[in-house]
Design an enzyme around this catalytic site. Structure first.
Site, PDB file in Angstrom:
ATOM      1  N   GLY A  87       0.749  -5.164   0.488  1.00  0.00           N
ATOM      2  CA  GLY A  87      -0.428  -5.205  -0.370  1.00  0.00           C
ATOM      3  C   GLY A  87      -0.215  -5.984  -1.649  1.00  0.00           C
ATOM      4  O   GLY A  87      -1.174  -6.485  -2.246  1.00  0.00           O
TER       5      GLY A  87
ATOM      6  N   GLU B 287       5.624  -5.471   7.661  1.00  0.00           N
ATOM      7  CA  GLU B 287       4.845  -4.409   8.312  1.00  0.00           C
ATOM      8  C   GLU B 287       5.305  -4.062   9.719  1.00  0.00           C
ATOM      9  O   GLU B 287       5.154  -2.918  10.166  1.00  0.00           O
ATOM     10  CB  GLU B 287       3.358  -4.790   8.327  1.00  0.00           C
TER      11      GLU B 287
ATOM     12  N   GLY C  98       0.830  -1.190   0.000  1.00  0.00           N
ATOM     13  CA  GLY C  98       0.000   0.000   0.000  1.00  0.00           C
ATOM     14  C   GLY C  98       0.866   1.243   0.000  1.00  0.00           C
ATOM     15  O   GLY C  98       2.061   1.186   0.316  1.00  0.00           O
TER      16      GLY C  98
ATOM     17  N   ASP D 190      -1.075  -7.453   7.234  1.00  0.00           N
ATOM     18  CA  ASP D 190      -2.523  -7.440   6.974  1.00  0.00           C
ATOM     19  C   ASP D 190      -2.810  -8.042   5.599  1.00  0.00           C
ATOM     20  O   ASP D 190      -2.143  -8.976   5.194  1.00  0.00           O
ATOM     21  CB  ASP D 190      -3.095  -6.031   7.130  1.00  0.00           C
TER      22      ASP D 190
END
Length: 386
Positions: free
Chosen positions: A120, A143, A72, A151
């Protein structure tokens, strides 16, 4: 709502929907517009009888391939969190919806995971029917390095790696090369990067009886390099990995690593594999957010008994708390995630001020409220996932 973006190129050629992520200056990091475009295209194609399969790739500054997706857009996360931009909430809700769509896609979804595949980028590839990597692949869920957690379904797909591999990858953010990704079960086949253009072109030019034949052909074309990759265990996979990362808490893991280091030093073998691996692993953990290491471990452990939909709902709760950690009286600039992104990508001083600063100082009272949903089940933004 502006959906269209040139950062996602797509066309249907023959019976194959082809997608190219085209934001090379940002290593194809996902923006909200890109998430929306990908979702729209995939939803359109899933109901189109002329589209038998979907293939996705990234691009670099020289053209197609060479990079897949770096995750992301964390600079956007930082800016949105500080300005109170409500679109940040939309981003995670819509990104996790997209991840769920890919995992449950009714047609073969083929991911060409060349180059950087992180965060992502894993979310838009791990649900594929065929996940292709190369010798240039650099795969990771890093992360915890920015005060976040793995995630985009990481609690689901990492927890399904063998033994304690999921805990190791989630906590350390270890980078996997192509063959290593196949070995640990996060990729299906490995192909030489030089052959990707021909494989991609063949998808739309060859005459296929059906989509299954297409996928089977790709597996056949990559069989030799895949088998070679499986005979080479990851160089970083020490014998003690499972013993350490299956321990109950992060604190227990740190103590076990320290004991290994001391034992190696006592034997005057500090440069040998066991002591070196323990030292490098401990060093990696010490540079991650102590708080988010504990949150991440809890996520992976819970993820083993969750469906994908349940895991994504839990991750949506967690990410809300990452930017609005009310139980710690921390928001915006004082949150672990905003501070981690600042140190890595904004100021680039690589000196994050984690709170607390030591793994040993994190308490259950800091961790468990992350797992309490801020929404009633009837109002959860991902309540419709099944």
């Amino acid at each position: 709502m502006n959906r269209y973006t040139e950062d996602v190129q797509h066309s249907c050629v023959g019976h194959v929907g082809l997608i190219t992520l085209n934001r090379p200056k940002a290593l194809n990091a996902l923006s909200l517009a890109m998430v929306r475009e990908l979702t729209h295209v995939l939803q359109t194609w899933q109901n189109d009888p002329q589209v038998w399969a979907v293939a996705i790739r990234g691009s670099n500054k020289e053209g197609p391939f060479g990079a897949f997706c770096a995750g992301g857009d964390i600079r956007y996360f930082h800016q949105a969190a500080l300005s109170g931009d409500a679109s940040l909430e939309d981003f995670f809700t819509e990104e996790y919806n997209l991840n769920h769509l890919i995992h449950n896609y009714p047609k073969p979804y083929i991911a060409f995971m060349d180059g950087i595949v992180m965060g992502g980028g894993m979310g838009i590839s791990q649900g594929g029917a065929l996940r292709i990597v190369t010798e240039r692949t650099q795969m990771a869920m890093p992360e915890t390095h920015i005060g976040l957690f793995p995630d985009v379904g990481g609690g689901y797909f990492l927890s399904r790696c063998a033994d304690a591999m999921g805990e190791y990858l989630a906590l350390t953010g270890q980078v996997l090369r192509g063959g290593e990704a196949v070995t640990v079960g996060l990729a299906d086949v490995r192909a030489p990067s030089a052959e990707l253009p021909a494989l991609w072109q063949a998808l739309s030019e060859k005459s296929w009886p059906d989509a299954n034949a297409m996928v089977a052909w790709l597996r056949t074309q990559t069989q030799a390099t895949t088998q070679a990759a499986l005979t080479q265990p990851p160089a970083w996979q020490a014998p003690a990995l499972n013993a350490v990362f299956s321990l109950h808490t992060v604190r227990d893991m740190v103590q076990a690593l320290q004991a290994q280091i001391q034992e190696a030093q006592a034997k005057a073998k500090g440069d040998e594999e066991g002591g070196t691996w323990a030292s490098q692993t401990l060093e990696a953990l010490r540079h991650r957010s102590p708080l988010m290491l504990h949150v991440t471990l809890e996520l992976v452990r819970r993820g083993r008994s969750l469906t994908l939909a349940e895991d994504l709902r839990l991750e949506r709760d967690l990410v809300r708390h990452c930017f609005n950690t009310d139980h710690l009286a921390r928001r915006g600039v004082s949150s672990e995630t905003v501070e981690g992104i600042r140190a890595l990508a904004v100021d680039k001083d690589r000196q994050p001020k984690w709170q607390p600063s030591r793994i040993e100082d994190v308490t259950p009272e800091m961790v468990l409220p992350f797992f309490e949903s801020p929404w009633p089940s009837s109002a959860h933004p991902l309540r419709h996932l099944s």
